[in-house]
Design a protein around this motif. Structure first.
Motif, PDB file in Angstrom:
ATOM      1  N   TYR A  23      15.851 -20.230  12.202  1.00 20.16           N
ATOM      2  CA  TYR A  23      17.059 -20.551  11.443  1.00 20.16           C
ATOM      3  C   TYR A  23      17.230 -19.616  10.244  1.00 20.16           C
ATOM      4  O   TYR A  23      18.330 -19.197   9.915  1.00 20.16           O
ATOM      5  CB  TYR A  23      17.014 -22.009  10.991  1.00 20.16           C
ATOM      6  N   ASP A  84      14.002 -23.832  15.448  1.00 19.12           N
ATOM      7  CA  ASP A  84      14.693 -24.614  14.421  1.00 19.12           C
ATOM      8  C   ASP A  84      14.101 -26.018  14.393  1.00 19.12           C
ATOM      9  O   ASP A  84      13.302 -26.388  15.245  1.00 19.12           O
ATOM     10  CB  ASP A  84      16.190 -24.676  14.736  1.00 19.12           C
ATOM     11  N   ASP A  85      14.526 -26.792  13.401  1.00 18.60           N
ATOM     12  CA  ASP A  85      14.106 -28.194  13.362  1.00 18.60           C
ATOM     13  C   ASP A  85      15.023 -29.006  14.276  1.00 18.60           C
ATOM     14  O   ASP A  85      15.843 -28.431  15.002  1.00 18.60           O
ATOM     15  CB  ASP A  85      14.099 -28.722  11.922  1.00 18.60           C
ATOM     16  N   ASN A  86      14.914 -30.317  14.235  1.00 22.81           N
ATOM     17  CA  ASN A  86      15.648 -31.157  15.182  1.00 22.81           C
ATOM     18  C   ASN A  86      17.166 -31.161  14.991  1.00 22.81           C
ATOM     19  O   ASN A  86      17.891 -31.681  15.824  1.00 22.81           O
ATOM     20  CB  ASN A  86      15.112 -32.590  15.161  1.00 22.81           C
ATOM     21  N   ARG A  87      17.670 -30.574  13.920  1.00 19.41           N
ATOM     22  CA  ARG A  87      19.121 -30.512  13.710  1.00 19.41           C
ATOM     23  C   ARG A  87      19.781 -29.422  14.557  1.00 19.41           C
ATOM     24  O   ARG A  87      20.950 -29.471  14.837  1.00 19.41           O
ATOM     25  CB  ARG A  87      19.438 -30.278  12.236  1.00 19.41           C
ATOM     26  N   TRP A  88      19.066 -28.420  14.913  1.00 16.58           N
ATOM     27  CA  TRP A  88      19.534 -27.286  15.716  1.00 16.58           C
ATOM     28  C   TRP A  88      20.798 -26.641  15.163  1.00 16.58           C
ATOM     29  O   TRP A  88      21.735 -26.350  15.888  1.00 16.58           O
ATOM     30  CB  TRP A  88      19.676 -27.671  17.190  1.00 16.58           C
ATOM     31  N   LEU A  89      20.773 -26.371  13.861  1.00 20.40           N
ATOM     32  CA  LEU A  89      21.899 -25.682  13.227  1.00 20.40           C
ATOM     33  C   LEU A  89      21.892 -24.186  13.510  1.00 20.40           C
ATOM     34  O   LEU A  89      22.900 -23.509  13.286  1.00 20.40           O
ATOM     35  CB  LEU A  89      21.886 -25.934  11.716  1.00 20.40           C
ATOM     36  N   TRP A  92      24.774 -22.682  15.447  1.00 16.98           N
ATOM     37  CA  TRP A  92      26.045 -22.515  14.747  1.00 16.98           C
ATOM     38  C   TRP A  92      25.935 -21.500  13.620  1.00 16.98           C
ATOM     39  O   TRP A  92      26.761 -20.602  13.497  1.00 16.98           O
ATOM     40  CB  TRP A  92      26.522 -23.849  14.176  1.00 16.98           C
ATOM     41  N   GLU A  93      24.919 -21.680  12.772  1.00 17.50           N
ATOM     42  CA  GLU A  93      24.775 -20.846  11.577  1.00 17.50           C
ATOM     43  C   GLU A  93      24.425 -19.386  11.904  1.00 17.50           C
ATOM     44  O   GLU A  93      24.755 -18.497  11.139  1.00 17.50           O
ATOM     45  CB  GLU A  93      23.705 -21.427  10.654  1.00 17.50           C
ATOM     46  N   LYS A 119      14.684 -22.711  23.577  1.00 18.94           N
ATOM     47  CA  LYS A 119      14.581 -23.404  22.296  1.00 18.94           C
ATOM     48  C   LYS A 119      13.145 -23.829  22.070  1.00 18.94           C
ATOM     49  O   LYS A 119      12.491 -24.340  22.979  1.00 18.94           O
ATOM     50  CB  LYS A 119      15.488 -24.631  22.277  1.00 18.94           C
ATOM     51  N   GLU A 121      11.180 -26.051  19.196  1.00 16.57           N
ATOM     52  CA  GLU A 121      11.478 -26.936  18.063  1.00 16.57           C
ATOM     53  C   GLU A 121      10.287 -27.107  17.115  1.00 16.57           C
ATOM     54  O   GLU A 121       9.152 -27.262  17.546  1.00 16.57           O
ATOM     55  CB  GLU A 121      11.910 -28.315  18.573  1.00 16.57           C
TER      56      GLU A 121
END
Length: 124
Positions: A23, A84-89, A92-93, A119, A121
């Motif tokens: 991220y 990424d963490d569990n938000r999986w931004l 998008w970002e 992915k 995590e």
């Protein structure tokens, strides 16, 4: 013998080249080390200064903390691992960075398109 891919001659592959993108730069480095620890028995060599892990089967994993010419120049990747963490931004970002990596380094991937992005995590 070479393999023909979309009109371009390419040598048969012996190993996979994988890009590792988090991220942000901090998560990229953390995830890279977590991947190393989780796969320690498969690791042949680690080069922390260039952020490269080489597995026993020849697969090379390269962390990409920042998407720029210095980190992408001359590299060709078969897969991209997103961390990424569990938000999986990240999807998008960093969508533009993901697009750039795919467009500039994955045109001749040895991996079917549906498996080119994986992915990984952070499960702290």
């Amino acid at each position: 013998m070479s393999t023909k891919v979309t009109g371009i001659e390419r040598e048969p592959f012996e190993y996979f080249d994988i890009a590792f993108l988090g991220y942000n730069a901090k998560l990229t480095n953390y995830g890279f080390r977590q991947f190393l620890e989780n796969n320690r028995e498969q690791v042949r060599a680690v080069y922390f200064e260039s952020l490269i892990i080489i597995l026993k089967d020849g697969t090379r994993l390269k962390a990409i903390p920042i998407v720029d010419d210095r980190h992408l120049g001359g590299y060709r990747f078969d897969q991209l691992i997103l961390f990424d963490d569990n938000r999986w931004l990240i999807e998008w970002e960093r969508s533009e960075d993901i697009r750039i990596i795919k467009a500039l380094t994955m045109q001749l991937s040895n991996v079917p398109e549906e498996f080119q992005i994986l992915k990984y995590e952070d499960i702290r």
